[in-house]
Design a protein around this motif. Structure first.
Motif, PDB file in Angstrom:
ATOM      1  N   ALA A  77       0.698  -2.621   2.954  1.00 30.16           N
ATOM      2  CA  ALA A  77       0.426  -1.402   3.223  1.00 30.16           C
ATOM      3  C   ALA A  77       1.310  -0.742   1.814  1.00 30.16           C
ATOM      4  O   ALA A  77       2.169  -1.023   2.048  1.00 30.16           O
ATOM      5  CB  ALA A  77       0.580  -0.464   4.048  1.00 30.16           C
ATOM      6  N   LEU A  78       0.592  -0.496   0.847  1.00 28.83           N
ATOM      7  CA  LEU A  78       1.401  -0.504  -0.346  1.00 28.83           C
ATOM      8  C   LEU A  78       0.702   0.811  -0.510  1.00 28.83           C
ATOM      9  O   LEU A  78       0.454   1.925   0.017  1.00 28.83           O
ATOM     10  CB  LEU A  78       0.466  -0.919  -1.292  1.00 28.83           C
ATOM     11  CG  LEU A  78       0.960  -2.116  -1.488  1.00 28.83           C
ATOM     12  CD1 LEU A  78      -0.033  -3.336  -2.585  1.00 28.83           C
ATOM     13  CD2 LEU A  78       2.399  -3.146  -1.018  1.00 28.83           C
ATOM     14  N   THR A  79       2.261   1.837  -1.006  1.00 30.09           N
ATOM     15  CA  THR A  79       1.589   3.205  -1.795  1.00 30.09           C
ATOM     16  C   THR A  79       0.607   3.554  -2.703  1.00 30.09           C
ATOM     17  O   THR A  79       1.071   2.983  -3.729  1.00 30.09           O
ATOM     18  CB  THR A  79       3.252   3.433  -2.675  1.00 30.09           C
ATOM     19  OG1 THR A  79       4.252   3.703  -1.373  1.00 30.09           O
ATOM     20  CG2 THR A  79       3.689   4.831  -2.139  1.00 30.09           C
ATOM     21  N   CYS A  80      -0.287   4.026  -2.233  1.00 30.64           N
ATOM     22  CA  CYS A  80      -1.111   4.682  -3.565  1.00 30.64           C
ATOM     23  C   CYS A  80      -0.341   5.860  -4.694  1.00 30.64           C
ATOM     24  O   CYS A  80       0.857   7.381  -3.371  1.00 30.64           O
ATOM     25  CB  CYS A  80      -2.145   5.704  -2.490  1.00 30.64           C
ATOM     26  SG  CYS A  80      -3.336   6.610  -3.284  1.00 30.64           S
ATOM     27  N   GLN A  81      -0.462   5.541  -5.417  1.00 33.54           N
ATOM     28  CA  GLN A  81      -0.035   6.335  -6.822  1.00 33.54           C
ATOM     29  C   GLN A  81      -0.964   7.349  -6.671  1.00 33.54           C
ATOM     30  O   GLN A  81      -0.114   8.598  -7.503  1.00 33.54           O
ATOM     31  CB  GLN A  81      -0.285   5.628  -8.024  1.00 33.54           C
ATOM     32  CG  GLN A  81       0.383   4.163  -7.896  1.00 33.54           C
ATOM     33  CD  GLN A  81       1.557   4.968  -7.723  1.00 33.54           C
ATOM     34  OE1 GLN A  81       2.496   5.059  -8.050  1.00 33.54           O
ATOM     35  NE2 GLN A  81       2.344   4.183  -6.559  1.00 33.54           N
ATOM     36  N   ARG A  82      -1.764   8.176  -6.207  1.00 36.03           N
ATOM     37  CA  ARG A  82      -2.891   9.518  -5.836  1.00 36.03           C
ATOM     38  C   ARG A  82      -2.169  10.086  -4.557  1.00 36.03           C
ATOM     39  O   ARG A  82      -1.402  11.811  -5.373  1.00 36.03           O
ATOM     40  CB  ARG A  82      -4.062   9.148  -6.347  1.00 36.03           C
ATOM     41  CG  ARG A  82      -4.797  10.545  -6.084  1.00 36.03           C
ATOM     42  CD  ARG A  82      -6.664   9.898  -6.321  1.00 36.03           C
ATOM     43  NE  ARG A  82      -6.288   8.978  -5.798  1.00 36.03           N
ATOM     44  CZ  ARG A  82      -8.262   7.648  -6.774  1.00 36.03           C
ATOM     45  NH1 ARG A  82      -8.234   8.608  -7.545  1.00 36.03           N
ATOM     46  NH2 ARG A  82      -8.078   7.188  -5.504  1.00 36.03           N
ATOM     47  N   CYS A  83      -2.101  10.116  -2.990  1.00 41.54           N
ATOM     48  CA  CYS A  83      -2.141  10.474  -2.365  1.00 41.54           C
ATOM     49  C   CYS A  83      -0.309  10.104  -1.834  1.00 41.54           C
ATOM     50  O   CYS A  83       0.303  10.988  -1.108  1.00 41.54           O
ATOM     51  CB  CYS A  83      -2.750  10.533  -2.032  1.00 41.54           C
ATOM     52  SG  CYS A  83      -3.005   8.705  -0.746  1.00 41.54           S
ATOM     53  N   LEU A  84       0.167   9.347  -2.314  1.00 43.65           N
ATOM     54  CA  LEU A  84       1.762   8.657  -1.968  1.00 43.65           C
ATOM     55  C   LEU A  84       1.516   8.374  -0.006  1.00 43.65           C
ATOM     56  O   LEU A  84       2.733   8.086   0.237  1.00 43.65           O
ATOM     57  CB  LEU A  84       2.704   9.288  -1.797  1.00 43.65           C
ATOM     58  CG  LEU A  84       2.856  10.242  -3.456  1.00 43.65           C
ATOM     59  CD1 LEU A  84       4.144  11.780  -3.648  1.00 43.65           C
ATOM     60  CD2 LEU A  84       3.075   8.980  -4.524  1.00 43.65           C
ATOM     61  N   GLN A  85       0.878   8.187   0.258  1.00 45.10           N
ATOM     62  CA  GLN A  85       0.469   7.396   1.425  1.00 45.10           C
ATOM     63  C   GLN A  85      -0.047   5.684   1.409  1.00 45.10           C
ATOM     64  O   GLN A  85      -0.235   5.402   0.677  1.00 45.10           O
ATOM     65  CB  GLN A  85      -0.892   7.873   2.484  1.00 45.10           C
ATOM     66  CG  GLN A  85      -0.626   9.390   2.128  1.00 45.10           C
ATOM     67  CD  GLN A  85       1.177  10.136   2.988  1.00 45.10           C
ATOM     68  OE1 GLN A  85       1.133   9.296   3.742  1.00 45.10           O
ATOM     69  NE2 GLN A  85       1.792  11.074   3.072  1.00 45.10           N
ATOM     70  N   PRO A  86       0.298   5.381   2.363  1.00 47.12           N
ATOM     71  CA  PRO A  86      -0.257   3.710   2.821  1.00 47.12           C
ATOM     72  C   PRO A  86      -1.576   2.998   2.559  1.00 47.12           C
ATOM     73  O   PRO A  86      -2.387   4.080   3.013  1.00 47.12           O
ATOM     74  CB  PRO A  86       0.320   3.314   4.211  1.00 47.12           C
ATOM     75  CG  PRO A  86       1.504   4.444   4.562  1.00 47.12           C
ATOM     76  CD  PRO A  86       0.603   5.395   3.631  1.00 47.12           C
ATOM     77  N   ALA A  87      -1.727   2.488   1.011  1.00 47.55           N
ATOM     78  CA  ALA A  87      -2.820   2.264   1.474  1.00 47.55           C
ATOM     79  C   ALA A  87      -2.866   0.168   1.193  1.00 47.55           C
ATOM     80  O   ALA A  87      -1.805   0.073   1.021  1.00 47.55           O
ATOM     81  CB  ALA A  87      -3.935   2.359  -0.497  1.00 47.55           C
ATOM     82  N   GLU A  88      -3.974  -0.130   2.639  1.00 48.22           N
ATOM     83  CA  GLU A  88      -4.023  -1.356   2.492  1.00 48.22           C
ATOM     84  C   GLU A  88      -4.492  -2.265   1.481  1.00 48.22           C
ATOM     85  O   GLU A  88      -5.423  -2.246   0.949  1.00 48.22           O
ATOM     86  CB  GLU A  88      -4.833  -1.420   4.278  1.00 48.22           C
ATOM     87  CG  GLU A  88      -4.401  -1.452   5.262  1.00 48.22           C
ATOM     88  CD  GLU A  88      -3.452  -2.102   5.979  1.00 48.22           C
ATOM     89  OE1 GLU A  88      -3.020  -2.801   5.859  1.00 48.22           O
ATOM     90  OE2 GLU A  88      -2.217  -0.577   6.204  1.00 48.22           O
ATOM     91  N   THR A  89      -3.765  -3.291   0.803  1.00 47.71           N
ATOM     92  CA  THR A  89      -4.226  -4.024  -0.480  1.00 47.71           C
ATOM     93  C   THR A  89      -4.177  -5.112  -0.486  1.00 47.71           C
ATOM     94  O   THR A  89      -3.108  -5.706   0.626  1.00 47.71           O
ATOM     95  CB  THR A  89      -3.225  -3.304  -0.938  1.00 47.71           C
ATOM     96  OG1 THR A  89      -2.968  -1.581  -1.285  1.00 47.71           O
ATOM     97  CG2 THR A  89      -3.520  -3.962  -2.597  1.00 47.71           C
ATOM     98  N   THR A  90      -4.699  -5.993  -0.397  1.00 45.55           N
ATOM     99  CA  THR A  90      -4.992  -7.643  -0.174  1.00 45.55           C
ATOM    100  C   THR A  90      -4.688  -7.853  -1.536  1.00 45.55           C
ATOM    101  O   THR A  90      -4.676  -7.788  -2.086  1.00 45.55           O
ATOM    102  CB  THR A  90      -6.727  -7.804  -0.043  1.00 45.55           C
ATOM    103  OG1 THR A  90      -6.795  -7.326   1.733  1.00 45.55           O
ATOM    104  CG2 THR A  90      -6.717  -9.349  -0.133  1.00 45.55           C
ATOM    105  N   VAL A  91      -2.939  -9.008  -0.937  1.00 47.49           N
ATOM    106  CA  VAL A  91      -2.928  -9.543  -2.027  1.00 47.49           C
ATOM    107  C   VAL A  91      -2.932 -11.505  -1.830  1.00 47.49           C
ATOM    108  O   VAL A  91      -2.943 -11.957  -0.566  1.00 47.49           O
ATOM    109  CB  VAL A  91      -1.385  -9.571  -2.329  1.00 47.49           C
ATOM    110  CG1 VAL A  91      -0.670 -10.389  -3.240  1.00 47.49           C
ATOM    111  CG2 VAL A  91      -1.166  -7.807  -2.286  1.00 47.49           C
ATOM    112  N   GLN A  92      -3.289 -11.990  -2.934  1.00 49.57           N
ATOM    113  CA  GLN A  92      -3.392 -13.597  -3.049  1.00 49.57           C
ATOM    114  C   GLN A  92      -2.903 -14.201  -4.240  1.00 49.57           C
ATOM    115  O   GLN A  92      -3.033 -13.236  -5.201  1.00 49.57           O
ATOM    116  CB  GLN A  92      -5.236 -13.974  -2.507  1.00 49.57           C
ATOM    117  CG  GLN A  92      -5.412 -12.948  -3.722  1.00 49.57           C
ATOM    118  CD  GLN A  92      -7.105 -13.341  -2.749  1.00 49.57           C
ATOM    119  OE1 GLN A  92      -7.738 -14.116  -1.221  1.00 49.57           O
ATOM    120  NE2 GLN A  92      -8.572 -12.904  -3.258  1.00 49.57           N
TER     121      GLN A  92
END
Length: 203
Positions: A77-92
């Motif tokens: 859950a990384l910080t969304c640069q637009r709304c500053l809320q957590p954004a679930e992001t897949t990293v591989q």
């Protein structure tokens, strides 16, 4: 099957037996990666799934040297640069590592190689390699597919805004002053005749 000690792995011996391992480790095993979570997001329920496989390949001198293939995947859950809320992001990540005899050789060959080139310097911390690759795979910009930007800040002081509007045009005020005659100023009488001496005007 017992997993090897990935924090203290003899990579040469592991490669000699074509070693393989696969596991899901808690995100707490990767503290630098956990630090990337958005503010207020806990790492307790998050994990990293990884898989490794090693083998020996002969180098240019004909010596068998270990190669290691590391694959990993997680959801952060990384910080969304637009709304500053957590954004679930897949990293591989998916990376090969080739090992050579010395640090100098590794530095010389790493820039031109597609794989990462590392020096054989005792036991290997494989979890650190996996964490390094996942950190490199983090997206440079995180955004929800659809979200609202935070509302812009507004000043509630109307008097301050009015004063700011007046003082932000100094050149306009200066131009206005230059076009107005000075109050109380009188023209000097023009002297009559030559030499500046006054005389009577002809009728």
């Amino acid at each position: 099957m017992q997993h090897p000690n990935l924090r203290h792995l003899d990579i040469s011996a592991f490669a000699a037996r074509n070693g393989q391992a696969e596991h899901t480790s808690p995100l707490s095993d990767f503290p630098r990666l956990a630090a990337e979570l958005a503010s207020g997001v806990a790492s307790a329920d998050r994990a990293v799934h990884w898989r490794i496989a090693a083998e020996l390949r002969r180098d240019a001198a004909g010596q068998p040297m270990p190669w290691l293939h590391c694959q990993a995947r997680t959801t952060l859950a990384l910080t969304c640069q637009r709304c500053l809320q957590p954004a679930e992001t897949t990293v591989q990540s998916d990376q090969w590592f080739r090992f050579v005899a010395t640090e100098a050789q590794a530095e010389q060959e790493d820039e031109a190689a597609e794989e990462d080139v590392l020096a054989l310097q005792g036991p290997l911390n494989v979890l650190t390699l996996i964490e390094d690759d996942l950190l490199l795979a983090l997206p440079p910009l995180v955004k929800h597919e659809a979200c609202d930007s935070p509302a812009p800040l507004h000043s509630a002081d109307a008097a301050f805004n009015a004063a700011g509007g007046e003082t932000n045009r100094p050149f306009a005020q200066l131009a206005q002053l230059l076009t107005q005659p000075l109050e109380g100023a009188e023209r000097k009488p023009r002297p009559n005749g030559h030499g500046g001496h006054g005389g009577e005007q002809a009728d």
